[in-house]
Design an enzyme around this catalytic site. Sequence first.
Site, short mmCIF file in Angstrom:
data_model
loop_
_atom_site.label_atom_id
_atom_site.label_comp_id
_atom_site.label_asym_id
_atom_site.label_seq_id
_atom_site.Cartn_x
_atom_site.Cartn_y
_atom_site.Cartn_z
N HIS A 148 -12.40 -5.32 1.34
CA HIS A 148 -11.29 -6.03 0.69
C HIS A 148 -11.83 -7.19 -0.15
O HIS A 148 -11.41 -7.40 -1.29
CB HIS A 148 -10.35 -6.64 1.74
N SER A 195 -9.79 -1.08 7.75
CA SER A 195 -9.48 -2.00 8.85
C SER A 195 -9.28 -1.23 10.15
O SER A 195 -9.67 -1.68 11.22
CB SER A 195 -8.22 -2.81 8.53
N ARG A 245 -10.92 4.19 -2.32
CA ARG A 245 -12.12 4.69 -1.65
C ARG A 245 -12.24 6.19 -1.81
O ARG A 245 -13.11 6.71 -2.47
CB ARG A 245 -12.07 4.33 -0.15
N LYS A 262 2.96 -0.57 10.77
CA LYS A 262 1.69 -0.22 11.44
C LYS A 262 1.58 -1.10 12.67
O LYS A 262 2.14 -2.19 12.71
CB LYS A 262 0.49 -0.62 10.55
P1 ADP Z 1 -2.40 -1.23 2.94
O1 ADP Z 1 -1.74 -1.25 4.28
O2 ADP Z 1 -1.53 -1.75 1.85
O3 ADP Z 1 -3.13 0.02 2.56
P2 ADP Z 1 -4.95 -2.43 3.49
O4 ADP Z 1 -5.15 -3.80 4.03
O5 ADP Z 1 -5.33 -1.29 4.38
O6 ADP Z 1 -3.45 -2.39 3.07
O7 ADP Z 1 -5.68 -2.28 2.10
C1 ADP Z 1 -5.35 -3.08 0.99
C2 ADP Z 1 -6.02 -2.51 -0.24
O8 ADP Z 1 -7.44 -2.60 -0.11
C3 ADP Z 1 -5.74 -1.03 -0.51
O9 ADP Z 1 -5.69 -0.84 -1.91
C4 ADP Z 1 -6.94 -0.33 0.06
O10 ADP Z 1 -7.16 0.92 -0.54
C5 ADP Z 1 -8.02 -1.32 -0.29
N1 ADP Z 1 -9.19 -1.21 0.58
C6 ADP Z 1 -9.22 -1.14 1.93
N2 ADP Z 1 -10.47 -1.03 2.39
C7 ADP Z 1 -11.28 -1.03 1.29
C8 ADP Z 1 -12.69 -0.91 1.09
N3 ADP Z 1 -13.54 -0.73 2.11
N4 ADP Z 1 -13.16 -0.94 -0.19
C9 ADP Z 1 -12.29 -1.09 -1.22
N5 ADP Z 1 -10.97 -1.19 -1.11
C10 ADP Z 1 -10.45 -1.16 0.13
#
Ligand code: ADP
Length: 160
Positions: free
Chosen positions: A17, A128, A90, A41
């Site tokens: 992130h 996450s 990803r 979630k």
């Molecule tokens: P959501 O519940 O909205 O998917 P996340 O916190 O899981 O929220 O992810 C927020 C954003 O960050 C999303 O666009 C997700 O694809 C991106 N993201 C999550 N992990 C990574 C990573 N390892 N590398 C790049 N982008 C990521």
Amino acid sequence: MTIALYPGTFDPITNGHLDIAVRASRLFEKVVIGVYDTPSKDLMFNTEERVELAELSVKSFTNIEVKPFNGLTVEFASKVGAKAIVRGLRIGADFEYEREMALMNNKLSPEIELVCLMASLKYQYLSSSRLKEVARLDGDIYDLVPEPVAKALKKKRENR
Ligand code: ADP
């Protein structure tokens, strides 16, 4: 000022992130990390904790700020003056998800653009949910998260 909103659950914020937020901060004058208050979630960290961990993780970047939000992402984007929503991609499944969401968001607020950044190779496998699973099983997560997050995960484990 060109502002971008980077919305997500951030439960907790990871180096993947952070990589997206920092790269976006080179493209926009300001990046607001929007921490979604009520995702559908199971959460490990409450909103206050997720915001605090994100704030601690970006404190050396002067043009990145963190704010919690509720309701529609596009409405929050308008509220903070963002012209773009930033998301990280990803794998193929991320693309499908973002494509659908972007079509809906475009219908709701056509003036806000979606900007997707490709995940850096070293963080492609990092999510996450996977991180929490590894942390729960006492795996080594130190180079996957900012230091305050590693400490918070350790504390959660100890309080279990
Ligand atoms: P959501 O519940 O909205 O998917 P996340 O916190 O899981 O929220 O992810 C927020 C954003 O960050 C999303 O666009 C997700 O694809 C991106 N993201 C999550 N992990 C990574 C990573 N390892 N590398 C790049 N982008 C990521």
